[in-house]
Scaffold this motif. Sequence first.
Motif: not given
Lengths: 315, 190
Positions: A17-28
Amino acid sequence: MFNADAFINEAVEDLKKKIQGNAIIACSGGVDSTVAAVLVSRAIGDRLLTIYVNTGFMRKGEDEEVRKMLTDLDVNFQIIDASEEFYAALKGVSDPEKKRKIIGEKFIRIFERSAKEFNAEYLVQGTIAPDWIESGDGVRDTIKSHHNVGGLPEDMNLKIVEPMYDLYKDEVREVARALNIKVSERQPFPGPALAIRVIGEANREDVEIVRDACAIVEEELEKASAEGKMVRPWQYFAVLLPCQSVGVQGDNRAYGKTIAIRAVESIDGMSAAYSRIPYEVLDKISMRITREMKQNINRVVYDITNKPPATIEWE
Amino acid sequence: MRVYVVDNGGQWTHREWRVLKYLGVETKIVPNNTPPKDLDVDALVLSGGSPHVSVESNKMGLNSEYIDSLNIPILGICAGFQFMCSHLGAELRPAEIPEFGQATLIIDEYNELFSNLPKSFTVWESHNDEVTNIPEGINILAHTENCAVEAIKVKDKPLYGVQFHPEVENTEHGADIFKNFLSIVEAWKK
């Protein structure tokens, strides 16, 4: 009690529901951000780009390990080498809070560039409760600015999504196990990485020293645990102290730096007791560090402070 | 059962919320300036926090109103406990030897808060100030080597306080203390 499966279902529905469209994630490559990556990937699939930043402060062999882990995880990922940028930004900076804030801002500037390319509006972070608690707010004192909360610049235009905001490390591990994530038992490692394990300015030379010392501490404690001599501590590492002391090496005077060994038992990172490491294991670490690293180090000490009054990391 | 945590800015406020959640009660963290009339709850936990209560009582929001007017069980922890004591007439002073991390709690008086607990066990502390000159009307329940007042019960009122931190993993029997508190709340409702 905590119900990992219920959490996963709720989190994935909420992220859809929250993410409409693209997202990136910072992953260590650590537990928190990897769990976040898998949760969001379940929710939005290929609309998520996972980004690993090589800051120049990561541990021995870590860049390759994370590349392999992300490949196995079968997520859409990108690796960015930004070590030059990070070292340049930290030149001459020795205040721990300044270091953390500079690193936090650098991360965001890099993510902003990637987000633009990927046409993403959202930045997902593996933030967990101790990160925002210790970063402080209107009512809470700032113990240390975690790079992903207290280190965020004010003028950022990405929308932050933090699916594990209310969880602690033990709960994140339960989620990781339920998701079959390989790194579920990996020891915690701070976002600013080895930059905050060099007390004072984090230059390449000193980071290299603490990287070697951390590798020895990890190897020896993991070996001793595998052999049943002790239980693997909750977190364990080396810190490079700026103080020098006199020593004698093969009848020659030495004047080298000091390594502090830190190992603690905890559940959630919010309180901790120093680990009762057997003397023979401490001996082995001390001998290896002072011999293999004799150019730089001639003294090794063991940190016997609980949290509180200390924190787990030194900065 | 609904038990909210009043946030006085503690490092472990959210831990109190977690322990209550694990014990299956409806819980929420609320700011310490929440008007008492907005608190439709069976009990409250007053969290710890960084304020030096004796000189920064302004940072303790409406804690005094909760203590005076709500007539429900309240458990004060650390700064919440210190505020409760000072509000009810005790004195606060900088501790001669402050306690951080490990300490051994010794129970002096058993009551419903400490029922089924051993006489002595490890607790985790984090305080610069301490409570002293406890007035009549308040019972001292426990002490440690360096702190004479580690736990109290207000006579004739369901008000309890602890200087140590039962919400922290390193404290032994921490969850049991919360369970005991919830039993007190259950009994009070009847």
